[in-house]
Design an enzyme around this catalytic site. Structure first.
Site, PDB file in Angstrom:
ATOM      1  N   ASP A 104       0.681  -1.149  -0.066  1.00 34.77           N
ATOM      2  CA  ASP A 104      -0.046  -0.044   0.097  1.00 34.77           C
ATOM      3  C   ASP A 104       0.913   1.310   0.100  1.00 34.77           C
ATOM      4  O   ASP A 104       0.401   2.324   0.513  1.00 34.77           O
ATOM      5  CB  ASP A 104      -1.095  -0.026   1.198  1.00 34.77           C
ATOM      6  CG  ASP A 104      -2.378  -0.822   0.991  1.00 34.77           C
ATOM      7  OD1 ASP A 104      -2.621  -0.812  -0.428  1.00 34.77           O
ATOM      8  OD2 ASP A 104      -2.710  -1.453   1.887  1.00 34.77           O
ATOM      9  N   ASP A 164      -7.835  -3.583  -4.857  1.00 34.67           N
ATOM     10  CA  ASP A 164      -7.256  -2.302  -4.426  1.00 34.67           C
ATOM     11  C   ASP A 164      -5.981  -1.732  -4.714  1.00 34.67           C
ATOM     12  O   ASP A 164      -5.799  -0.296  -5.038  1.00 34.67           O
ATOM     13  CB  ASP A 164      -7.232  -2.467  -2.737  1.00 34.67           C
ATOM     14  CG  ASP A 164      -8.234  -3.196  -2.290  1.00 34.67           C
ATOM     15  OD1 ASP A 164      -8.645  -4.260  -2.707  1.00 34.67           O
ATOM     16  OD2 ASP A 164      -8.503  -3.043  -0.843  1.00 34.67           O
TER      17      ASP A 164
HETATM   18  N1  GLY Z   1      -7.549  -1.280   0.864  1.00 33.01           N
HETATM   19  C1  GLY Z   1      -8.189  -2.082   2.079  1.00 33.01           C
HETATM   20  C2  GLY Z   1      -9.605  -1.580   2.167  1.00 33.01           C
HETATM   21  O1  GLY Z   1     -10.324  -1.156   1.105  1.00 33.01           O
HETATM   22  O2  GLY Z   1     -10.124  -1.585   3.021  1.00 33.01           O
END
Ligand code: GLY
Length: 391
Positions: A104, A164
């Site tokens: 991330d 994501d």
């Molecule tokens: N990227 C993790 C979420 O959207 O919870």
């Protein structure tokens, strides 16, 4: 469920409502910065108030991003200073490798440090964001051609990508633009190609995560992690698909990403309940007592406003109109109106909801979350003007 006609009959946010909502949101950020300059709000609120947190998890960049958005809106020095203090924290985080063993890096470093670099040419921010991009590059799996989301790289029980991650890719395109080195963009393109190949189901819902075989790189199967059950669409995953495909198009300009954008967006819009605030999973519809996830609507609105920039007029107007319907629904149903009510911006988000079909614990259910706040603010700004993206 919605039809094109039922959606078109919903009101869009007016220019005056955008001003009002934006004015409120920016004044709340100015108030909250008094509490969160040397620290960060936690990922989600508890009783609508965020506890303080260190710079950990995948979510702290959103708060810093809100500070930069509010700085852009007001030009106030105190906001710039707060943003700079937070940039120092992001440099320290990547230098000391605090909670960075995951993919991330874009969520963390685009709205905090890339934003600071673009707005103020802050050299520490540039250094931190480039270090974060290098860190992400270390997670690229040649076998399968994707960035592994979680766990030690190569671990068979985690050899997967998640939808994501499409929002982590802009950091790599920025790193290529900034350094002149193609390697970042090359890996981002490879990941996007892989993700786009596997994430879409025939009904245009999306898989949350997709596993690959570590030895051969062969695609194995899609499973949910945060959705209600396999085979259906987790609302936020679908929203990441909308903004992610818009971003893919922004950087790669391939027509296939327009097609994917239209499919995932159409599924998202069709599955909205009457008031347009999605339930946390599209397994649920009007009449359900399950919680909503307002952040999904905010993310989807930003994705549609981004994509609208590249589409022919008729489609551009359609998606801009849909985004403005979502923004009005958020303003009417979820916006925080006073600091006494919450130290966030957007109520009724859901971070994770436990179910028999996923491994999650309940977390941040019917609460604010930092990404919901951030994308709501970004969406309002995008609805008002041609915003220069941090992503
Ligand atoms: N990227 C993790 C979420 O959207 O919870």
């Amino acid at each position: 469920m919605q039809t094109r006609e039922s959606l078109l009959s919903c009101e869009t946010i007016s220019g005056q409502q955008v001003e009002e909502a934006l004015g409120k949101a920016v004044s709340l950020v100015e108030k909250n910065v008094e509490e969160f300059t040397d620290c960060f709000p936690d990922s989600n609120s508890c009783g609508n108030f965020y506890p303080r947190s260190e710079n950990v998890e995948w979510t702290t960049g959103f708060w810093t991003g809100e500070i930069w958005l509010a700085y852009e809106e007001t030009g106030k020095e105190k906001l710039r200073r707060a943003g700079e203090i937070q940039v120092e924290s992001f440099l320290e985080r990547i230098t000391s490798r605090i909670d960075v063993e995951h993919h991330d890096m874009g969520f963390l470093y685009s709205p905090s440090c890339v934003a600071a670099w673009k707005l103020t040419q802050n050299e520490k921010a540039k250094k931190a964001a480039l270090m974060a991009a290098d860190n992400l590059m270390g997670r690229f799996c040649e076998k399968g051609q994707f960035f592994q989301a979680w766990g030690p790289v190569g671990a068979p029980d985690n050899y997967r990508l998640i939808i994501d991650c499409l929002l982590n890719m802009p950091l790599l395109f920025w790193a290529s633009e900034t350094t002149g080195e193609e390697k970042y963009a090359e890996k981002a393109k490879a990941h996007i190609q892989t993700a786009m190949k596997y994430m879409l189901r025939p009904d245009c819902s999306t898989y949350h995560t997709y596993f690959f075989e570590p030895e051969s790189g062969k695609a194995v199967r899609g499973v949910t992690h945060q959705g209600n059950r396999d085979g259906l669409a987790w609302a936020r995953g679908q929203a990441w698909g909308i903004y992610g495909s818009a971003m893919a198009y922004r950087y790669i300009r391939s027509g296939e990403y327009v097609d994917i954008f239209e499919k995932v967006t159409s599924y998202f819009l069709q599955h909205l309940p009457q008031n347009l605030i999605p339930y946390w999973d599209f397994d649920f519809d009007d009449g359900s007592s399950e919680p909503r996830d307002s952040s999904s609507a905010a993310i989807a609105a930003c994705g549609m406003l981004e994509m609208a920039k590249y589409l022919p007029e008729e489609k551009s107007l359609y998606y801009t109109g849909m985004a403005k319907r979502l923004l009005l629904a958020l303003w009417k149903n979820c916006a925080v109106l006073s600091g006494d009510e919450s130290n966030g911006l957007l109520l009724h988000g859901t971070y994770a909801r436990a179910s028999a079909g996923n491994p999650c614990q309940n977390r941040g259910v019917d609460e604010c979350n930092t990404w919901g706040d951030y994308y709501y603010l970004e969406g309002l700004i995008r609805a008002r003007r041609d915003w220069k993206s941090y992503w």
